[in-house]
Design an enzyme around this catalytic site. Structure first.
Site, PDB file in Angstrom:
ATOM      1  CE1 TYR A 144      62.728  40.714  72.224  1.00  0.00           C
ATOM      2  CE2 TYR A 144      63.181  38.883  73.697  1.00  0.00           C
ATOM      3  CZ  TYR A 144      63.631  39.891  72.861  1.00  0.00           C
ATOM      4  OH  TYR A 144      64.982  40.071  72.677  1.00  0.00           O
ATOM      5  CG  ASP A 239      59.259  31.935  71.660  1.00  0.00           C
ATOM      6  OD1 ASP A 239      59.993  31.156  72.303  1.00  0.00           O
ATOM      7  OD2 ASP A 239      59.549  33.120  71.433  1.00  0.00           O
ATOM      8  CE  LYS A 267      64.547  33.994  78.616  1.00  0.00           C
ATOM      9  NZ  LYS A 267      63.562  34.542  77.708  1.00  0.00           N
TER      10      LYS A 267
HETATM   11  C1  LIG Z   1      63.918  35.140  76.291  1.00  0.00           C
HETATM   12  C2  LIG Z   1      63.031  34.854  75.157  1.00  0.00           C
HETATM   13  C3  LIG Z   1      63.498  34.807  73.830  1.00  0.00           C
HETATM   14  C4  LIG Z   1      64.901  35.180  73.462  1.00  0.00           C
HETATM   15  O1  LIG Z   1      65.858  34.348  74.020  1.00  0.00           O
HETATM   16  P1  LIG Z   1      67.377  34.863  74.110  1.00  0.00           P
HETATM   17  O2  LIG Z   1      68.112  33.699  74.676  1.00  0.00           O
HETATM   18  O3  LIG Z   1      67.358  36.072  74.988  1.00  0.00           O
HETATM   19  O4  LIG Z   1      67.811  35.199  72.724  1.00  0.00           O
HETATM   20  C5  LIG Z   1      62.619  34.417  72.839  1.00  0.00           C
HETATM   21  N1  LIG Z   1      61.346  34.122  73.119  1.00  0.00           N
HETATM   22  C6  LIG Z   1      60.854  34.168  74.372  1.00  0.00           C
HETATM   23  C7  LIG Z   1      59.431  33.789  74.614  1.00  0.00           C
HETATM   24  C8  LIG Z   1      61.678  34.553  75.430  1.00  0.00           C
HETATM   25  O5  LIG Z   1      61.170  34.644  76.664  1.00  0.00           O
END
Ligand SMILES: *Cc1c(COP(=O)(O)O)cnc(C)c1O
Length: 436
Positions: A144, A239, A267
């Site tokens: 994701y 990511d 995060k």
């Molecule tokens: C949480 C997350 C996202 C998205 O971040 P948001 O701040 O919710 O838009 C993208 N990539 C990874 C790996 C994530 O865990």
């Protein structure tokens, strides 16, 4: 367990908020039941509006590595707010933030702040396409990367082919620029490289996955990806929105000893405020406006509140001696305790853990290494376990396909309680389910 106030709050919320929530997974749809409305949180504990207290393993889905309401973070926010919350002009704290990120993650030579992980991955992909002057991107089934159109793609029917939209509203045109491959299967990537020679701008992945549950890449897979990208003039994007400053001080790239071309963050670097960032090699990042032609901007990007919470958090994880060793010890204690319970009761399950991220998969398989392994999990059983957790004062993500997070604020007592309650829950599930 009395959740009367949460039930009423949910009935009110659905009147004007779609599904009553501002992010879908909060709605408890995959486990059933009424979502808990939260009043406050402190350290490792979260308290709902009926005053039930839980040991929290969601940690706002990753950011709260110090636990909730850390006094230094609260104080930094307080001081910042008194001087105004946003100016739309440069501040020195943005430079301080950039310096610390570049120091801790050496593959990042230049970094741009944004407001969410979604924005970070979308922008990184645009930059990769602008830099390589190519259109296609490879992503992995089960990974994701936020809700950007290019990432809401599922594998096409012939498995490894152009993706199809995973959500109405994503156009076929956008979907056709995203190719999907199988995590931990290097051949699935190599065959796309040979099929679409000189057309692939980037390969993006969670270098340790959290969003299909925790899965670690094999050495052969991750090193093979790095080599394939280099050989093909394709950018490798890690990511690390979840794994950055989580699985190690330098993120998954430090743990795996791989240098990506671009990295996305979020995060933890916001300390609980809305933040994202992307960065990498100077030569690539210099393509961004105002230096170069790739456009990306943000009214609130790098705003003082988010920088204050994020920088304070990063300074603490950086300055506490043995921070990640302590976190590792706590998470290992928890995972080993749960593993022993599984074995003692002969309960079918697999616990995957990397640093302070873990997932307990309800499966009869012996290993979980990719998305199709994950899909074999018994989500009904998970839902029963989840509810027992709440009744026992343990708050975990309301979905099988998520990571749990241990923070530095989790005490030995919290962890032991969680282990003990998991034993009781497994025992109850065995009694209730003939299939086990
Ligand atoms: C949480 C997350 C996202 C998205 O971040 P948001 O701040 O919710 O838009 C993208 N990539 C990874 C790996 C994530 O865990």
């Amino acid at each position: 367990m009395n959740i009367k106030n949460s039930v009423i709050a949910y009935q009110e919320a659905v009147k004007h908020i779609p599904g009553g929530v501002n992010s879908p997974v909060r709605a408890f749809n995959s486990v059933g039941g009424n979502p808990l409305f939260i009043k406050k949180a402190n350290g490792s504990k979260i308290i709902d509006i009926d005053n039930n207290e839980y040991v929290d393993y969601v940690g706002s889905w990753g950011p709260m590595i110090l636990g909730h309401a850390h006094p230094d973070v609260v104080e930094a926010l307080h001081q910042t707010a008194m001087n105004g919350t946003s100016y739309g002009a440069p501040t020195v704290i943005e430079t301080e933030m950039a310096n610390l990120i570049c120091q801790l993650i050496p593959s990042i030579e230049r970094v741009r702040m944004v407001n969410s992980g979604t924005e970070a991955t979308m922008s990184a992909l645009r930059l990769a396409r602008g830099y390589t002057q190519r259109d296609l991107v490879i992503k992995f089934e089960g990974c994701y990367h936020g809700h950007g159109d290019s990432f809401l793609i599922k594998a096409g029917s012939g498995a490894l082919t152009f993706g199809t939209p995973n959500s109405p509203g994503v156009t076929k045109g956008t979907a056709s620029d995203t190719l999907t491959a199988v995590y931990n299967d290097l051949d699935s990537v190599l065959s796309l490289f040979s099929q679409y020679k000189d057309q692939i701008a980037a390969v993006i992945l969670e270098p340790v996955t959290g969003n299909m549950g925790v899965i670690k890449p094999t050495e052969q897979f991750i090193h093979g990806l790095r080599k394939a990208c280099t050989d093909n003039g394709t950018l490798l994007i890690f990511d690390e929105v979840m794994t950055g400053f989580r699985v190690a001080r330098g993120g998954a790239q430090e743990l795996l000893d791989i240098t990506p071309d671009l990295t996305t963050l979020g995060k933890i670097i916001g300390g609980g405020l809305p933040v994202g960032a992307y960065g990498g090699k100077k030569e690539i990042m210099d393509m961004l406006a105002p230096n170069g032609p790739v456009y990306q901007a943000g009214t609130l990007s790098g705003n003082p509140m988010a920088m204050a919470a994020g920088l304070t958090t990063l300074k603490i994880v950086n300055e506490i001696d043995g921070f990640y060793e302590q976190l590792e010890e706590k998470a290992a204690f928890l995972a080993e305790g749960i593993q022993k319970n599984l074995e003692a009761l002969n309960f079918p399950g697999v616990i995957n853990r990397v640093g302070s991220m873990f997932t307990l998969f309800f499966t009869k398989e012996t290993e979980v290494n990719n998305f199709s392994d994950v899909m074999k999990c018994d989500t009904d059983l998970f839902a029963q376990y989840f509810k027992l957790g709440l009744e026992n004062g343990i708050y975990t993500a309301p979905s099988q396909f998520e990571a749990g997070f241990v923070s530095i604020a989790h005490s030995q007592e919290d962890l032991q309680k969680t282990i003990d309650k998991s034993y009781d829950a497994f025992k109850q599930l065995l009694a209730l389910n003939d299939s086990l």
